[in-house]
Design a protein around this motif. Structure first.
Motif, PDB file in Angstrom:
ATOM      1  N   ARG A 192      61.784  36.520   1.347  1.00 30.59           N
ATOM      2  CA  ARG A 192      61.825  35.335   2.201  1.00 30.59           C
ATOM      3  C   ARG A 192      60.407  34.864   2.538  1.00 30.59           C
ATOM      4  O   ARG A 192      60.085  33.696   2.427  1.00 30.59           O
ATOM      5  CB  ARG A 192      62.563  35.667   3.510  1.00 30.59           C
ATOM      6  CG  ARG A 192      62.469  34.567   4.569  1.00 30.59           C
ATOM      7  CD  ARG A 192      62.914  35.080   5.933  1.00 30.59           C
ATOM      8  NE  ARG A 192      62.009  36.108   6.428  1.00 30.59           N
ATOM      9  CZ  ARG A 192      62.330  37.000   7.351  1.00 30.59           C
ATOM     10  NH1 ARG A 192      63.524  37.013   7.875  1.00 30.59           N
ATOM     11  NH2 ARG A 192      61.451  37.905   7.739  1.00 30.59           N
ATOM     12  N   ASP A 193      59.540  35.815   2.926  1.00 34.11           N
ATOM     13  CA  ASP A 193      58.227  35.433   3.436  1.00 34.11           C
ATOM     14  C   ASP A 193      57.253  35.055   2.328  1.00 34.11           C
ATOM     15  O   ASP A 193      56.379  34.219   2.539  1.00 34.11           O
ATOM     16  CB  ASP A 193      57.636  36.572   4.282  1.00 34.11           C
ATOM     17  CG  ASP A 193      58.366  36.703   5.600  1.00 34.11           C
ATOM     18  OD1 ASP A 193      59.144  35.794   5.924  1.00 34.11           O
ATOM     19  OD2 ASP A 193      58.165  37.712   6.304  1.00 34.11           O
ATOM     20  N   ASN A 194      57.358  35.670   1.176  1.00 30.91           N
ATOM     21  CA  ASN A 194      56.441  35.314   0.090  1.00 30.91           C
ATOM     22  C   ASN A 194      56.943  35.914  -1.224  1.00 30.91           C
ATOM     23  O   ASN A 194      56.756  37.103  -1.489  1.00 30.91           O
ATOM     24  CB  ASN A 194      55.035  35.830   0.396  1.00 30.91           C
ATOM     25  CG  ASN A 194      54.015  35.187  -0.509  1.00 30.91           C
ATOM     26  OD1 ASN A 194      54.252  35.028  -1.706  1.00 30.91           O
ATOM     27  ND2 ASN A 194      52.896  34.798   0.062  1.00 30.91           N
TER      28      ASN A 194
ATOM     29  N   LEU B 117      54.720  43.334  -5.756  1.00 29.14           N
ATOM     30  CA  LEU B 117      54.904  44.670  -5.183  1.00 29.14           C
ATOM     31  C   LEU B 117      56.116  45.371  -5.784  1.00 29.14           C
ATOM     32  O   LEU B 117      56.634  46.332  -5.230  1.00 29.14           O
ATOM     33  CB  LEU B 117      55.048  44.571  -3.657  1.00 29.14           C
ATOM     34  CG  LEU B 117      53.783  44.058  -2.967  1.00 29.14           C
ATOM     35  CD1 LEU B 117      54.029  43.816  -1.485  1.00 29.14           C
ATOM     36  CD2 LEU B 117      52.630  45.042  -3.144  1.00 29.14           C
TER      37      LEU B 117
ATOM     38  N   SER C 166      63.409  40.501   3.361  1.00 34.17           N
ATOM     39  CA  SER C 166      62.457  39.784   4.208  1.00 34.17           C
ATOM     40  C   SER C 166      61.177  39.482   3.442  1.00 34.17           C
ATOM     41  O   SER C 166      60.548  38.445   3.649  1.00 34.17           O
ATOM     42  CB  SER C 166      62.124  40.603   5.454  1.00 34.17           C
ATOM     43  OG  SER C 166      63.299  40.927   6.141  1.00 34.17           O
ATOM     44  N   ALA C 167      60.778  40.387   2.558  1.00 36.18           N
ATOM     45  CA  ALA C 167      59.570  40.168   1.762  1.00 36.18           C
ATOM     46  C   ALA C 167      59.767  38.965   0.837  1.00 36.18           C
ATOM     47  O   ALA C 167      58.887  38.108   0.721  1.00 36.18           O
ATOM     48  CB  ALA C 167      59.236  41.412   0.953  1.00 36.18           C
TER      49      ALA C 167
ATOM     50  N   ARG D 212      61.181  40.568  20.919  1.00 35.86           N
ATOM     51  CA  ARG D 212      60.860  40.131  19.572  1.00 35.86           C
ATOM     52  C   ARG D 212      62.066  40.105  18.640  1.00 35.86           C
ATOM     53  O   ARG D 212      62.240  39.193  17.872  1.00 35.86           O
ATOM     54  CB  ARG D 212      59.782  41.051  18.970  1.00 35.86           C
ATOM     55  CG  ARG D 212      59.054  40.392  17.811  1.00 35.86           C
ATOM     56  CD  ARG D 212      57.773  41.139  17.522  1.00 35.86           C
ATOM     57  NE  ARG D 212      57.982  42.222  16.602  1.00 35.86           N
ATOM     58  CZ  ARG D 212      57.983  42.080  15.288  1.00 35.86           C
ATOM     59  NH1 ARG D 212      57.811  40.903  14.755  1.00 35.86           N
ATOM     60  NH2 ARG D 212      58.143  43.116  14.504  1.00 35.86           N
ATOM     61  N   ARG D 213      62.875  41.141  18.679  1.00 37.98           N
ATOM     62  CA  ARG D 213      63.991  41.199  17.739  1.00 37.98           C
ATOM     63  C   ARG D 213      65.241  41.751  18.373  1.00 37.98           C
ATOM     64  O   ARG D 213      65.691  42.816  18.049  1.00 37.98           O
ATOM     65  CB  ARG D 213      63.635  42.087  16.555  1.00 37.98           C
ATOM     66  CG  ARG D 213      63.157  41.275  15.391  1.00 37.98           C
ATOM     67  CD  ARG D 213      62.063  41.967  14.781  1.00 37.98           C
ATOM     68  NE  ARG D 213      61.385  41.137  13.825  1.00 37.98           N
ATOM     69  CZ  ARG D 213      60.545  41.641  12.958  1.00 37.98           C
ATOM     70  NH1 ARG D 213      60.333  42.925  12.943  1.00 37.98           N
ATOM     71  NH2 ARG D 213      59.924  40.865  12.133  1.00 37.98           N
TER      72      ARG D 213
ATOM     73  N   SER E 208      66.387  49.149   6.630  1.00 37.89           N
ATOM     74  CA  SER E 208      66.593  49.719   5.312  1.00 37.89           C
ATOM     75  C   SER E 208      65.597  49.128   4.327  1.00 37.89           C
ATOM     76  O   SER E 208      64.956  48.111   4.593  1.00 37.89           O
ATOM     77  CB  SER E 208      68.014  49.418   4.829  1.00 37.89           C
ATOM     78  OG  SER E 208      68.144  48.030   4.599  1.00 37.89           O
ATOM     79  N   ARG E 209      65.486  49.797   3.189  1.00 42.83           N
ATOM     80  CA  ARG E 209      64.612  49.290   2.149  1.00 42.83           C
ATOM     81  C   ARG E 209      65.091  47.934   1.648  1.00 42.83           C
ATOM     82  O   ARG E 209      64.294  47.028   1.456  1.00 42.83           O
ATOM     83  CB  ARG E 209      64.572  50.278   0.978  1.00 42.83           C
ATOM     84  CG  ARG E 209      63.927  49.669  -0.252  1.00 42.83           C
ATOM     85  CD  ARG E 209      63.377  50.698  -1.172  1.00 42.83           C
ATOM     86  NE  ARG E 209      64.362  51.238  -2.081  1.00 42.83           N
ATOM     87  CZ  ARG E 209      64.054  51.965  -3.156  1.00 42.83           C
ATOM     88  NH1 ARG E 209      62.799  52.235  -3.431  1.00 42.83           N
ATOM     89  NH2 ARG E 209      64.990  52.451  -3.924  1.00 42.83           N
TER      90      ARG E 209
ATOM     91  N   SER F 231      54.249  37.522  -3.664  1.00 42.07           N
ATOM     92  CA  SER F 231      53.823  38.844  -3.209  1.00 42.07           C
ATOM     93  C   SER F 231      54.895  39.885  -3.468  1.00 42.07           C
ATOM     94  O   SER F 231      54.605  41.005  -3.877  1.00 42.07           O
ATOM     95  CB  SER F 231      53.535  38.825  -1.705  1.00 42.07           C
ATOM     96  OG  SER F 231      52.224  38.446  -1.466  1.00 42.07           O
ATOM     97  N   ALA F 232      56.145  39.509  -3.196  1.00 40.33           N
ATOM     98  CA  ALA F 232      57.245  40.446  -3.397  1.00 40.33           C
ATOM     99  C   ALA F 232      57.308  40.887  -4.862  1.00 40.33           C
ATOM    100  O   ALA F 232      57.436  42.077  -5.158  1.00 40.33           O
ATOM    101  CB  ALA F 232      58.561  39.798  -2.968  1.00 40.33           C
TER     102      ALA F 232
ATOM    103  N   ALA G 104      64.017  45.274   3.963  1.00 45.37           N
ATOM    104  CA  ALA G 104      62.579  45.012   3.855  1.00 45.37           C
ATOM    105  C   ALA G 104      62.291  44.157   2.622  1.00 45.37           C
ATOM    106  O   ALA G 104      61.467  43.235   2.672  1.00 45.37           O
ATOM    107  CB  ALA G 104      61.820  46.333   3.777  1.00 45.37           C
TER     108      ALA G 104
END
Lengths: 265, 311
Positions: B188-190, B197, B185-186, B309-310, B178-179, B193-194, B182
């Motif tokens: 979480r990762d940075n 965006l 996770s965005a 992977r997942r 789902s959006r 950047s999130a 996403a």
């Protein structure tokens, strides 16, 4: 002159005692490809951070499309159609290239499948189609720069702020990126780019602002700016303008710029 | 779609278990595995998908359990009505903790410490007030009836916790597709950047801690109904927080089946050590610790990482 899509007025910010940006006013014409250049530490990225909402200026305002941006958080500014990239690339390293770009396309596309399809289309345009299933962390520097650009582009901006997307690329990769950036602008996205690679600036920009020590020192077309005495001195040192003039014909365009490009690679 | 099929298959297997055995020991084992799965699923939403490592998930668990107990014993509310209210209480506690910590940009070890502190504060409060039974805790009067969410045999409890776990599996699957997932996770990762965006990182993290707390509070409510008893140490002590995070990390952060795998393996190991070493107090925590170290060293993506992977 085309109407301004971005208008910064009297922007200023200090960190402790250091005036990083002092009283900078600049405009970017809608549909143009404008460059912001200047020596290292001039305050270019700081200026970008203030425009995109990551830093609050001590003084001054930013208008985007006639709208005052002051006080808006970065995500709200992005939703208005002003996207940026980072000088130090910031990928979601554990996610694939497709998932990275889809985060951008999700801004206007709530459905997952469609967002992923849009990501594929953007990747195609930027020459990343072959890397879609790779983790972003495994890309080369050039690949990451393209990804940074792709993600920002996927948010469908009207104004794109590019912070040194060509830095760290070899001459071949730079040559590959120039038509990509030109293409983005041709599709109607206004571009404001910070760039050290003068070959690209000369090639792409129609309008150039020069920043040194936090102040704007020159503004004009590529030919005009590279002949400007203040610009030559900012890059090459005090007195260089006069010495160059004595040595050479003063209107040899691009000469100081080229030596700069090599120095900053 | 393969994931969805696997989810259905796993749920069906648990659904059939009571027909295959009527051993109370086996059913109790399955219930405890599902209970631990629920804890891991709750933690996985905020810690795995959201990258915000909490050491104090007991704050939501205990609030769910105590709200469930107080509503029934003090206000005589029917447990089926008390359940959503208890979950709501857990979510509200999450909102308070989330606003206070995310608003001021706490992350990493600072966030972990703040959550730990909140759980401790709640433990001390529960130890103090009369309406929570202070140090003695609250006992649920025994009235076995499905309408009273107290079941005569273990099958009822198995199905109750299984329905929570089913919800957790679906939620986890939705986060992968789902959006909102996403965005999470965005962030979480940075986070920078999130933001660039167009993602409102604060809201995304608040939603995650509230979703996580909802599952945790449901686990607390289940615990109360199953054991008929809650006290401050059980509700808000560190054991529950640790079980939640160890299960999620051992199983695999940010995966759909990780918490289930982690809970299963840890409980099998726990049973084995209990048989080998007797009821040595705290021995299961020692085993958890050793397993956690081994997993982090040798398979950092967790057990589910072994299956592609997942998984």
């Amino acid at each position: 002159m085309k109407p301004a899509i971005l208008e910064a007025r009297n922007l200023a910010i200090s960190f402790g005692g250091l005036k990083a940006v002092a009283d900078v006013s600049l405009t970017v014409a809608a549909g143009s490809l404008t460059a912001l250049i200047g020596p290292n530490g001039a305050g270019k990225s700081t200026l970008f951070a203030m425009i995109s909402g990551f830093l609050a200026p001590d003084a001054g305002t930013v208008h985007f499309d006639g709208r005052l941006l002051s006080g808006l958080p970065p995500y709200a500014i992005c939703r208005l159609g002003l996207a940026r990239t980072f000088q130090i690339v910031q990928p979601f390293a554990a996610q694939t290239v497709r998932e990275n770009i889809a985060v951008g396309s999700h801004l206007h596309e709530p459905r997952r499948r469609q967002a992923l399809a849009l990501a594929d289309a953007v990747a195609e345009r930027l020459g990343l189609a072959g890397e879609l299933d790779k983790p972003a962390g495994s890309l080369t520097t050039a690949g990451r720069k393209r990804l940074e650009l792709a993600r920002a582009l996927a948010t469908r901006p009207r104004l794109l702020l590019l912070d040194e997307v060509l830095a760290g690329l070899n001459p071949q990769e730079v040559a590959g990126m120039i038509p990509v950036i030109r293409g983005i602008c041709d599709e109607g996205v206004t571009v404001l780019m910070i760039e050290h690679v003068m070959q690209a600036v000369m090639n792409l920009a129609e309008d150039i602002w020069v920043l040194a020590n936090g102040c704007l020192i020159a503004h004009g077309g590529p030919q005009q700016v590279t002949r400007d005495g203040a610009v030559i001195e900012a890059y090459l040192g005090k007195g260089m303008a006069a010495r160059l003039a004595a040595l050479d014909e003063p209107d040899a365009p691009g000469a100081p710029g080229k030596s700069d490009g090599a120095a900053h690679d | 779609m393969r994931e969805l099929a696997l989810i259905v298959a796993v749920l069906a297997a648990f659904l059939c278990a009571p027909w295959l055995t009527d051993s109370g020991v086996v059913l109790n084992f399955l219930i405890m595995v599902l209970f631990a799965t629920l804890l891991g699923q709750a933690w996985n939403i905020l810690g795995g998908y959201g990258g915000q490592f909490s050491f104090g998930h007991a704050a939501f668990f205990g609030t769910g359990a105590y709200a469930m107990a107080v509503l029934q014993t003090v206000f005589a509310v029917n447990p089926w009505l008390a359940l959503p209210l208890a979950i709501l209480c857990g979510v509200l506690v999450a909102l308070v903790i989330g606003v206070l910590s995310f608003r001021y940009g706490l992350r990493g070890s600072y966030f972990a410490l703040v959550t730990l502190a909140f759980a401790e504060v709640l433990r001390i409060l529960a130890n103090t007030f009369d309406f929570t039974g202070a140090g003695v805790g609250l006992q649920l009067p025994l009235r076995e009836a499905a309408g009273n969410m107290q079941f005569a045999d273990k099958t009822g409890y198995l199905y109750l916790v299984l329905s929570f776990v089913a919800f957790g599996l679906m939620l986890s699957w939705w986060l992968r597709h789902s959006r909102y997932g996403a965005w999470l996770s965005a962030v979480r990762d940075n986070e920078a950047s999130a933001l660039a965006l167009g993602i409102d990182a604060l809201r995304v993290k608040l939603a995650a801690i509230m979703l996580s707390a909802a599952l945790m509070a449901a686990a607390g409510a289940f615990y109360l109904q199953y054991f008929h008893y809650i006290d401050p140490h059980i509700a808000y002590g560190p054991a529950i927080s640790i079980e939640a995070l160890v299960g999620a990390i051992v199983g695999g952060l940010g995966s759909v089946f990780g918490p289930l795998l982690g809970a299963l393996v840890l409980h099998l190991l726990g049973e084995a050590t209990r048989n080998l070493m007797g009821d040595l107090p705290g021995i299961s925590l020692v085993v958890y610790g050793v397993v956690l170290v081994l997993i982090v060293m040798f398979i950092p993506r967790g057990l589910s990482g072994l299956f592609g992977r997942r998984a």
